[in-house]
Design a protein around this motif. Structure first.
Motif, PDB file in Angstrom:
ATOM      1  N   GLU A 102       0.826  -1.204   0.000  1.00  0.00           N
ATOM      2  CA  GLU A 102       0.000   0.000   0.000  1.00  0.00           C
ATOM      3  C   GLU A 102       0.864   1.259   0.000  1.00  0.00           C
ATOM      4  N   LEU A 103       0.457   2.278  -0.767  1.00  0.00           N
ATOM      5  CA  LEU A 103       1.158   3.555  -0.779  1.00  0.00           C
ATOM      6  C   LEU A 103       1.107   4.208   0.603  1.00  0.00           C
ATOM      7  N   ALA A 104      -0.042   4.103   1.286  1.00  0.00           N
ATOM      8  CA  ALA A 104      -0.164   4.692   2.627  1.00  0.00           C
ATOM      9  C   ALA A 104       0.855   4.082   3.583  1.00  0.00           C
ATOM     10  N   TYR A 105       1.142   2.805   3.426  1.00  0.00           N
ATOM     11  CA  TYR A 105       2.150   2.152   4.260  1.00  0.00           C
ATOM     12  C   TYR A 105       3.507   2.819   4.076  1.00  0.00           C
ATOM     13  N   GLU A 106       3.892   3.072   2.834  1.00  0.00           N
ATOM     14  CA  GLU A 106       5.171   3.711   2.565  1.00  0.00           C
ATOM     15  C   GLU A 106       5.214   5.120   3.151  1.00  0.00           C
ATOM     16  N   VAL A 107       4.083   5.838   3.053  1.00  0.00           N
ATOM     17  CA  VAL A 107       4.018   7.190   3.628  1.00  0.00           C
ATOM     18  C   VAL A 107       4.221   7.138   5.132  1.00  0.00           C
ATOM     19  N   PHE A 108       3.496   6.244   5.797  1.00  0.00           N
ATOM     20  CA  PHE A 108       3.619   6.118   7.257  1.00  0.00           C
ATOM     21  C   PHE A 108       5.037   5.708   7.652  1.00  0.00           C
ATOM     22  N   LEU A 138       0.832  11.158  -5.196  1.00  0.00           N
ATOM     23  CA  LEU A 138       1.193  11.217  -3.779  1.00  0.00           C
ATOM     24  C   LEU A 138       0.349  12.264  -3.052  1.00  0.00           C
ATOM     25  N   ARG A 139       0.184  13.428  -3.665  1.00  0.00           N
ATOM     26  CA  ARG A 139      -0.608  14.486  -3.018  1.00  0.00           C
ATOM     27  C   ARG A 139      -2.060  14.060  -2.828  1.00  0.00           C
ATOM     28  N   ARG A 140      -2.613  13.326  -3.793  1.00  0.00           N
ATOM     29  CA  ARG A 140      -3.992  12.823  -3.639  1.00  0.00           C
ATOM     30  C   ARG A 140      -4.081  11.859  -2.462  1.00  0.00           C
ATOM     31  N   SER A 170       6.343  14.980   5.378  1.00  0.00           N
ATOM     32  CA  SER A 170       6.511  14.855   6.829  1.00  0.00           C
ATOM     33  C   SER A 170       5.160  14.743   7.506  1.00  0.00           C
ATOM     34  N   VAL A 171       5.171  14.308   8.770  1.00  0.00           N
ATOM     35  CA  VAL A 171       3.967  14.293   9.600  1.00  0.00           C
ATOM     36  C   VAL A 171       4.152  15.349  10.673  1.00  0.00           C
ATOM     37  N   GLU A 172       3.121  16.143  10.901  1.00  0.00           N
ATOM     38  CA  GLU A 172       3.182  17.254  11.837  1.00  0.00           C
ATOM     39  C   GLU A 172       2.110  17.093  12.902  1.00  0.00           C
ATOM     40  N   GLY A 173       2.407  17.621  14.087  1.00  0.00           N
ATOM     41  CA  GLY A 173       1.466  17.553  15.187  1.00  0.00           C
ATOM     42  C   GLY A 173       2.197  17.302  16.491  1.00  0.00           C
ATOM     43  N   PRO A 174       1.452  17.202  17.595  1.00  0.00           N
ATOM     44  CA  PRO A 174       2.088  16.940  18.894  1.00  0.00           C
ATOM     45  C   PRO A 174       2.908  15.651  18.847  1.00  0.00           C
ATOM     46  N   GLU A 175       4.144  15.726  19.315  1.00  0.00           N
ATOM     47  CA  GLU A 175       5.055  14.596  19.177  1.00  0.00           C
ATOM     48  C   GLU A 175       4.568  13.356  19.919  1.00  0.00           C
ATOM     49  N   HIS A 176       3.923  13.535  21.085  1.00  0.00           N
ATOM     50  CA  HIS A 176       3.460  12.359  21.836  1.00  0.00           C
ATOM     51  C   HIS A 176       2.389  11.601  21.049  1.00  0.00           C
ATOM     52  N   LYS A 177       1.605  12.325  20.241  1.00  0.00           N
ATOM     53  CA  LYS A 177       0.583  11.656  19.433  1.00  0.00           C
ATOM     54  C   LYS A 177       1.210  10.959  18.226  1.00  0.00           C
ATOM     55  N   ILE A 178       2.259  11.565  17.683  1.00  0.00           N
ATOM     56  CA  ILE A 178       2.983  10.909  16.584  1.00  0.00           C
ATOM     57  C   ILE A 178       3.600   9.604  17.084  1.00  0.00           C
ATOM     58  N   ARG A 179       4.152   9.643  18.295  1.00  0.00           N
ATOM     59  CA  ARG A 179       4.812   8.441  18.833  1.00  0.00           C
ATOM     60  C   ARG A 179       3.798   7.310  19.066  1.00  0.00           C
ATOM     61  N   ILE A 180       2.626   7.656  19.623  1.00  0.00           N
ATOM     62  CA  ILE A 180       1.643   6.601  19.912  1.00  0.00           C
ATOM     63  C   ILE A 180       1.102   6.023  18.606  1.00  0.00           C
ATOM     64  N   LEU A 181       0.810   6.891  17.619  1.00  0.00           N
ATOM     65  CA  LEU A 181       0.310   6.398  16.336  1.00  0.00           C
ATOM     66  C   LEU A 181       1.387   5.599  15.615  1.00  0.00           C
ATOM     67  N   GLY A 182       2.620   6.067  15.721  1.00  0.00           N
ATOM     68  CA  GLY A 182       3.724   5.346  15.086  1.00  0.00           C
ATOM     69  C   GLY A 182       3.943   3.977  15.698  1.00  0.00           C
ATOM     70  N   THR A 183       3.833   3.890  17.023  1.00  0.00           N
ATOM     71  CA  THR A 183       3.975   2.593  17.699  1.00  0.00           C
ATOM     72  C   THR A 183       2.906   1.624  17.238  1.00  0.00           C
ATOM     73  N   ILE A 184       1.674   2.096  17.175  1.00  0.00           N
ATOM     74  CA  ILE A 184       0.567   1.227  16.757  1.00  0.00           C
ATOM     75  C   ILE A 184       0.746   0.808  15.301  1.00  0.00           C
ATOM     76  N   PHE A 185       1.195   1.734  14.459  1.00  0.00           N
ATOM     77  CA  PHE A 185       1.423   1.401  13.055  1.00  0.00           C
ATOM     78  C   PHE A 185       2.482   0.304  12.917  1.00  0.00           C
ATOM     79  N   LEU A 186       3.620   0.473  13.598  1.00  0.00           N
ATOM     80  CA  LEU A 186       4.691  -0.515  13.486  1.00  0.00           C
ATOM     81  C   LEU A 186       4.253  -1.867  14.048  1.00  0.00           C
ATOM     82  N   PHE A 187       3.541  -1.848  15.175  1.00  0.00           N
ATOM     83  CA  PHE A 187       3.077  -3.105  15.763  1.00  0.00           C
ATOM     84  C   PHE A 187       2.056  -3.778  14.843  1.00  0.00           C
ATOM     85  N   SER A 188       1.118  -2.997  14.316  1.00  0.00           N
ATOM     86  CA  SER A 188       0.080  -3.561  13.441  1.00  0.00           C
ATOM     87  C   SER A 188       0.684  -4.143  12.179  1.00  0.00           C
TER      88      SER A 188
END
Length: 469
Positions: A92-98, A123-125, A148-166
């Motif tokens: 998936e393209l979204a996977y590569e983006v994440f 990519l922009r779409r 890049s992904v922007e936003g509160p870093e603690h939220k990036i970390r939690i979403l990133g953890t779930i993404f990598l685990f999933s």
């Protein structure tokens, strides 16, 4: 969801649903469970699944069978279903983006497009589609000259953890990742410093958060006033000296992420007691939870109440700092509530009463994640098999005494975990009668006649008898 195609989500749900079945099932059955897809769509996806499974695996590893008369069946011999989930996500393209944005603060957009062989307009779409899902999590993906992904870093970390685990579950399964041993060794060193016991195998999962932290070190944390109170309220050990390039906020986020998902016991490390002075018990509806638990199950000791208190405050922090919903933890959640409702109806009826009261008070009714957390909390305090109904049975058989003992033992084993069978000596003492004979029994009690071979149909009749008694 999250920019992952509907077809991929459906394949993931199909393979996991089929993995739970012990026989062939029809496409109509699958559609009844996955109500967002039609029977024809499921048939199409199953044909694609079959082709992909046969392309990836040898027959002695996994089989995907579509039989004209019997139906559909997935049989895995030596693999984990996560292997297939990894495969479909990685396409998936979204996977590569994440993957690129979570593990790098930014990446050159042109280089990214060249690497995955797409145009910048495509990519922009995709980024626009992903951002449609990200608003609720307080994050935004940017696609200019850099990605890049922007936003509160603690939220990036939690979403990133779930993404990598999933996507991968363990660090060594992330494709083309260099210095795997460094992250695992650093994880080990951290838990040695904290004096937290761990099993060696768990480091492969725990190191996912270390990877994210090392790749995303930052100078400050962007929090609202209320989030600051929660973020800094719990007492934690000082950052270890060997993490000299980390900030104290990096260290705190790491421990809170670990504790949010309860993947290692940090009870001796994180102290939530300071929260009790800042927030009233009503903040987490502590007294309501305890009252409901004691009404539905049993009284709690002082130590147990303290354990419940720490757990509820921990979950309160998680719910306020991180937006955790069904889609975010769809792969994390391993509790099959539907199956538990069938196997342990009395326990689940009591738990559901507790959860309904508490989740309504805390506005968490739609959270499958926290519902699962509270069920496992209840199970620690009182095992889920504590309310298995006892069925008193008058069993008559005109076969040998040895066979009678065998038949009773067989029935007890077959219904273990669902019913406790108590064999009584008289019809008057019984709730039901099970007769392996052609006698005419003079009893108004519910009765089932069985054959000595105890075929499947007889067992189903007995089960129905138990459920109705």
């Amino acid at each position: 969801m999250f920019g992952i195609s509907k077809a991929t989500w459906l394949k993931k749900d199909l393979i996991e649903l089929l993995d739970k079945q012990d026989d062939f099932v029809s496409s109509q059955f699958l559609a009844s469970k996955l109500t967002y897809a039609s029977v024809e769509t499921i048939k199409k996806m199953c044909r694609e699944l079959k082709a992909e499974v046969e392309e990836i695996y040898q027959p002695d590893e996994a089989e995907f069978i579509i039989h004209k008369h019997h139906g559909i069946r997935f049989i895995r011999h030596t693999i984990h279903t996560q292997n297939y989930v990894d495969y479909i996500y990685s396409r998936e393209l979204a996977y590569e983006v994440f993957m690129q944005t979570f593990l790098h603060k930014s990446i050159d957009t042109y280089d990214f497009c060249e690497a995955v062989h797409i145009s910048e307009s495509k990519l922009r779409r995709k980024i626009k589609e992903i951002n449609g899902y990200m608003t609720v999590y307080g994050l935004h993906f940017s696609c200019g000259s850099t990605l890049s992904v922007e936003g509160p870093e603690h939220k990036i970390r939690i979403l990133g953890t779930i993404f990598l685990f999933s996507s991968h579950r363990t660090l060594p399964l992330i494709p083309n990742l260099e210095n795997v041993s460094f992250y695992i060794e650093r994880t080990s060193k951290i838990f040695d410093y904290l004096q937290i016991p761990y099993v060696q195998e768990s480091l492969q999962t725990l190191s996912l958060s270390i990877l994210l932290t090392e790749r995303r070190l930052f100078k400050h944390v962007d929090l609202t006033e209320q989030e600051q109170q929660l973020f800094y309220a719990a007492s934690i050990p000082a950052r270890p000296p060997f993490l000299e390039n980390w900030t104290d906020d990096d260290w705190r986020i790491l421990l809170l992420v670990y504790d949010t998902f309860d993947i290692i016991n940090l009870e001796s490390v994180i102290d939530y007691a300071p929260l009790y002075h800042q927030f009233s018990k009503e903040t987490v509806s502590l007294q309501l939870w305890i009252e409901q638990f004691e009404a539905q199950f049993r009284p709690l000791t002082t130590h147990e109440q303290q354990f419940v208190s720490a757990t509820l405050y921990k979950n309160y922090i998680a719910s306020q700092l991180f937006h955790i919903d069904y889609w975010l933890v769809a792969t994390f959640n391993s509790i099959d509530f539907e199956r538990l409702e069938t196997i342990f109806p009395l326990y689940m009826e009591r738990f559901n009463t507790l959860w309904e009261s508490y989740s309504t008070a805390m506005q968490m009714r739609e959270s499958d994640h926290f519902r699962a957390v509270h069920l496992t909390l209840c199970n620690v305090l009182i095992p889920i098999d504590s309310f298995i109904p006892t069925i008193r049975i008058y069993f008559f058989c005109d076969f040998s005494l040895l066979y009678q003992q065998y038949a009773k033992q067989f029935l007890q084993t077959h219904f273990k975990g669902r019913f406790l069978l108590a064999f009584v000596d008289t019809v008057e003492e019984a709730d039901v009668n099970i007769i392996c004979s052609r006698i005419q029994l003079n009893s108004a009690k519910p009765t089932v006649f069985i054959r000595s071979q105890l075929p499947a149909n007889d067992l189903l009749q007995i089960e129905k008898l138990f459920e109705e008694s």
